[in-house]
Write an enzyme that holds these catalytic residues in place. Structure first.
Site, mmCIF file in Angstrom:
data_model
loop_
_atom_site.group_PDB
_atom_site.id
_atom_site.type_symbol
_atom_site.label_atom_id
_atom_site.label_comp_id
_atom_site.label_asym_id
_atom_site.label_seq_id
_atom_site.Cartn_x
_atom_site.Cartn_y
_atom_site.Cartn_z
ATOM 1 N N ASP A 262 -17.295 6.911 -1.480
ATOM 2 C CA ASP A 262 -16.048 6.801 -0.708
ATOM 3 C C ASP A 262 -15.806 8.159 -0.060
ATOM 4 O OD1 ASP A 262 -13.583 5.933 0.265
ATOM 5 O OD2 ASP A 262 -12.580 5.977 -1.687
ATOM 6 N N ARG B 269 -13.308 -9.062 1.901
ATOM 7 C CA ARG B 269 -11.886 -8.829 1.595
ATOM 8 C C ARG B 269 -11.076 -10.076 1.968
ATOM 9 N NH1 ARG B 269 -9.879 -3.549 1.542
ATOM 10 N NH2 ARG B 269 -7.972 -4.599 0.895
ATOM 11 N N ARG C 279 0.885 -1.177 0.000
ATOM 12 C CA ARG C 279 0.000 0.000 0.000
ATOM 13 C C ARG C 279 0.913 1.215 0.000
ATOM 14 N NH1 ARG C 279 -5.302 1.294 3.555
ATOM 15 N NH2 ARG C 279 -6.054 -0.132 1.952
ATOM 16 N N HIS D 259 -7.378 0.667 -6.374
ATOM 17 C CA HIS D 259 -7.582 -0.184 -5.191
ATOM 18 C C HIS D 259 -8.253 -1.491 -5.652
ATOM 19 C CE1 HIS D 259 -7.813 -1.402 -1.155
ATOM 20 N NE2 HIS D 259 -8.719 -0.588 -0.671
ATOM 21 N N CYS E 262 -16.262 1.294 0.737
ATOM 22 C CA CYS E 262 -15.087 0.475 1.067
ATOM 23 C C CYS E 262 -14.674 0.614 2.524
ATOM 24 C CB CYS E 262 -13.937 0.818 0.138
ATOM 25 S SG CYS E 262 -13.322 2.501 0.282
ATOM 26 N N GLN F 26 -10.096 -4.125 -3.278
ATOM 27 C CA GLN F 26 -11.399 -3.703 -2.769
ATOM 28 C C GLN F 26 -12.488 -3.979 -3.797
ATOM 29 O OE1 GLN F 26 -12.126 -2.194 0.442
ATOM 30 N NE2 GLN F 26 -14.097 -2.947 -0.278
#
Ligand code: CP
Ligand code: NVA
Length: 310
Positions: free
Chosen positions: A225, A293, A109, A136, A265, A139
């Site tokens: 988001d 996830r 990340r 991402h 998310c 996700q």
């Protein structure tokens, strides 16, 4: 490190895999999830290790990769820029050469996607994107899996994106192109998708709307988001003003299909990008989305290390 198949693959962007690979992965995640729920031990990754490099904060990504790797019999090494030489300017290429001689798989990340690509270019082992400023993909894997669990195939459906043209939005766009659904996207002016990130083979897979309400009309899934992603904190005040009308509220949800799902998310800010009645309401599947996830990334790690099973 020993791969169970001949071709090493990285998972840096959603477009790194093909539609039929996603079909396999979604089926595999369902099997892995069912076994886990039945307390069946499944440990195909004994003696394998995963290095997780975090240059930004995380809750879900860390726990899902770490728990998932242990559940599959493997182990993890958790690294941050603050406690490694990455934070003291060791070149990312040198870090990649060294770390990838010691583990079987790496998840990163970080900030600029180019930094992840530089790592991957010098890695001997598969590299997974755990979030960059631009994408991402883990996700969106979990999000699409969650949609399939709840509603069946996502092909031909409409997903409404309300908010920032950020890493999540860019990845939804790639997923729409590959998996054959339509993305309705509404962002405030100045926060659109960066054009070079929006390259798709099928331009009809995306429709842009000035009004977030119009974007939600007829949608099978409404998603949003945070207004300010990690790394963009200096812009927070300007973003709070610009995004004020991009809050997913009950009125917006009422324009979508009557059985539309809501996803986020996480982490979420109730009263900013989403109203509490929506995220905590009956159409929200955010907790399943977060749990998935775990199952989805177990399928991904299995695939990258062992190839197809059965
Ligand atoms: N959704 C997500 O990636 O959460 P974290 O930042 O907690 O990992
Ligand atoms: N767009 C958000 C997602 C967090 C999981 C960010 O990059 O901070």
């Amino acid at each position: 490190m020993k791969l169970g198949h001949s071709l090493m693959k990285h998972f840096l962007q959603f477009k790194d895999l093909r539609a039929e690979e996603y079909s396999y992965l979604f089926e595999r995640a369902a099997i892995i999830k069912r076994r886990f729920k039945n307390y069946e031990r499944y440990q195909p990754l004994v003696d394998r290790s995963l290095a997780m490099i975090f240059e930004k904060a995380s809750t879900r990504t860390r726990v899902s990769f770490e728990a998932g790797m242990y559940q599959m019999g493997g182990s993890v090494v958790h690294l941050t820029s603050g406690d490694t030489q990455l934070g003291r300017a060791e070149p990312i290429e040198d870090s990649a050469r060294v770390i990838s001689r010691m583990v079987d798989l790496v998840m990163i990340r970080t900030f600029e996607h180019a930094r992840l690509e530089r790592f991957a270019a010098h890695s001997r082992v598969p590299v997974i994107n755990g979030l960059t400023n631009e994408y991402h993909p883990c996700q969106i894997l979990a999000d699409v899996f969650t949609f399939i669990e709840q509603r069946g195939s996502i092909q031909g459906k409409v997903v409404a994106w309300v908010g920032d043209g950020n890493n999540m939005a860019n990845t939804w766009l790639q997923a729409a192109d590959i998996l054959g659904f339509t993305l309705h996207i509404s962002t405030p002016r100045g926060y659109e998708l960066a054009p070079h990130l929006g390259e798709v083979s099928n331009p009809a897979c995306v429709k842009t709307f000035n009004s977030p309400f119009a974007a939600c009309e007829g949608a099978h899934l409404v998603t949003t988001d945070v207004w300010t992603s990690m790394g963009f904190e200096a812009e927070n005040a300007a973003r709070q003003a610009a995004f004020a009308d991009w809050c997913v509220d009950p009125q917006m949800m009422s324009l979508a299909q009557s059985d539309a799902l809501f996803m986020h998310c996480l982490p979420a800010h109730r009263g900013e990008e989403v109203a509490a009645e929506v995220i905590d309401g009956p159409q929200s599947v955010v907790w399943d989305e977060a749990e998935n996830r775990l199952h989805m990334q177990k399928a991904l790690m299995e695939y990258l290390l062992l190839g197809r099973i059965g």
